[in-house]
Every structure is written in C-alpha cells, then in structure tokens.
Design an enzyme around this catalytic site. Structure first.
Site, PDB file in Angstrom:
ATOM      1  N   SER A 141       0.849  -1.192   0.000  1.00 14.66           N
ATOM      2  CA  SER A 141       0.000   0.000   0.000  1.00 14.66           C
ATOM      3  C   SER A 141       0.879   1.235   0.000  1.00 14.66           C
ATOM      4  O   SER A 141       1.950   1.250   0.626  1.00 14.66           O
ATOM      5  CB  SER A 141      -0.895   0.022   1.238  1.00 14.66           C
ATOM      6  OG  SER A 141      -1.569   1.267   1.351  1.00 14.66           O
ATOM      7  N   TYR A 155      -2.777  -0.685  10.070  1.00 13.35           N
ATOM      8  CA  TYR A 155      -2.718  -1.126   8.675  1.00 13.35           C
ATOM      9  C   TYR A 155      -1.378  -0.726   8.048  1.00 13.35           C
ATOM     10  O   TYR A 155      -0.716  -1.545   7.393  1.00 13.35           O
ATOM     11  CB  TYR A 155      -3.875  -0.513   7.893  1.00 13.35           C
ATOM     12  CG  TYR A 155      -3.852  -0.825   6.421  1.00 13.35           C
ATOM     13  CD1 TYR A 155      -4.248  -2.069   5.949  1.00 13.35           C
ATOM     14  CD2 TYR A 155      -3.454   0.138   5.493  1.00 13.35           C
ATOM     15  CE1 TYR A 155      -4.233  -2.360   4.590  1.00 13.35           C
ATOM     16  CE2 TYR A 155      -3.441  -0.141   4.138  1.00 13.35           C
ATOM     17  CZ  TYR A 155      -3.830  -1.391   3.687  1.00 13.35           C
ATOM     18  OH  TYR A 155      -3.816  -1.663   2.341  1.00 13.35           O
TER      19      TYR A 155
END
Length: 246
Positions: A141, A155
């Site tokens: 990401s 995350y």
C-alpha cells in the site's frame, strides 16, 4: 507468444477486486492460474470461468489467510494440480481504519496474521516448487510510505513490514534469479474503496492526478514484473497511486 506462456501462477485473494483483475490478466498473458478465496465462492467461480475462456487452466481454492495451514495447503494444491508455482502473487489482505487506542490485541493479531504472516508462509511453501527465474509479487500500500490521515497506524505498520520482507528476499533469492517485488496501490476503484464512496473525494484531493486508479492498472504492473521484461526489477516497491505520495 504471450509474455507468460505456460507459466503457473497462484494469486491469493483472487476472487474479487485487485486480486481478480490480476488473476484474469495473468491468464490473458498465457498463465494457468490458481486463486484462493475466503467467503465468495460464486465470485471465485466467475473469475475461474473467465480464466478458462482464455484457454488456460484455472483452479479455485478455499483458503483463509488467517490460517497458516490453509495457506500452505493452497500452495500444495496448486503444485499438485498445476505442477509448480512460477509466479506467486500475495494479494489477499484486510484493511481496518480507526483510532489507534480502540484496537485490541485481537485486532493486531488478525491484521498481522493476514497481511504479513500469510505472505511469509506462502513464500516459504512456494519456494521448493518455484524454478529459477520465478516471481514473487506482493500487494502492499502507498500508506506504508506516507500515512496521510489518522486511523491508519495498524494497517500501515502491517504494509510497512512487507517492504523489509521484499528487500531481504530479493537478496536471499537473487542467486536463483527469483525476483521479489512489492506493488503498492493508492486509491483504486474496487468494492472495498469505490470511486463514489464516502471518502473518495478526500482521497482524490490528495492525488496529483485526481482520478481513481483501476484494478486493471494494478494488474498491468503485476503482469510486467511477472514477465521476462521485468527481470531486472527486484527488491522494489512500485507505487501506483496517481501521485498521492509524490
């Protein structure tokens, strides 16, 4: 000749979103493709049908990335049915955005188990069946590099761990000409983060090009680094985010 003619790929989380787009693109490039899913057998079978329509073989495997034994079994089933694993794409993952202080140890364990441990387990299981010149590609990401808003800590931490894993493995596996890379999407139009969703305008406001990417954009990058054309790309994080992190 197609770029991935007669290769065998395993795409975890290949029943939906980015994973499904990757699975279909690899098949279009000539690979036989196994995919795993957790809770959407109908979607997984629909992806398999599209793979079959290209003339390549498909394999659908139920496997929860939270269970390391299931991850290993998925790799072993791919080898048993398709012969080997030339390309491993770790696409399965979860996202949880909320205030840091509300997270529990259970939240931590689930995030790290699915986003990090499963990748480690899949790679370990696949390597004995991966020939020289294989490809390991993991979906990270852009939030691992730049956390643009509160609530992303857990995350982002999980995705940051994949950078170290990728760089280390690139060194470890270089003698076998196995490349290891990380593809880091930014805002991408999927059912988990739709371009017309509640937070879409906020995300577009962070982009140099204020237009959501597509799952097919990510799949195109994966296909490139899975091919012979991408053989010199190794240990890299390839950010595909419309310039969010620019």
């Amino acid at each position: 000749m197609k770029r991935l003619e007669n290769k065998v790929a395993l795409v975890t989380g290949g029943s939906r979103g980015i994973g499904a787009a990757i699975a279909k693109r690899l098949a279009a490039e000539g690979a036989d493709v196994a995919i795993t899913y957790v809770s959407s057998p109908e979607k997984a079978q629909a992806v398999a049908k599209e793979i079959d329509a290209t003339g390549r073989k498909s394999l659908v495997i139920a496997a929860d990335n939270a269970d390391p034994e299931a991850v290993t079994a998925a790799v072993n089933k791919t080898v048993a049915e398709l012969g080997r694993v030339d390309i491993l794409v770790n696409s399965a993952g979860i996202f949880d955005a909320r205030p840091f202080e509300t997270h529990t140890m259970e939240d931590y364990d689930r995030m790290m188990d699915i986003n990090v441990r499963a990748v480690y387990v899949a790679i370990q299981a696949a390597l004995p069946h991966m020939p020289n010149g294989g490809r390991i590609i993991t979906l990270g990401s852009n939030l691992a590099d730049l956390v643009g808003a509160p609530g992303m800590t857990l995350y982002s931490m999980s995705k940051s761990a994949l950078i170290g894993l990728t760089k280390g493995l690139a060194r470890d596996l270089g003698a076998k000409e196995i490349t290891v890379n990380l593809v880091a999407p930014g805002p991408t139009d999927t059912d988990m983060n739709p371009a017309n969703g509640q937070y879409a305008d906020y995300q577009r406001g962070k982009m140099a090009i204020p237009k959501y990417g597509s799952a097919e954009n990510i799949a195109a990058m994966v296909a490139l680094i899975a091919s012979e054309e991408g053989r010199s790309i190794n240990g890299a994080t390839l950010t595909v985010d419309g310039g969010v992190n620019a």
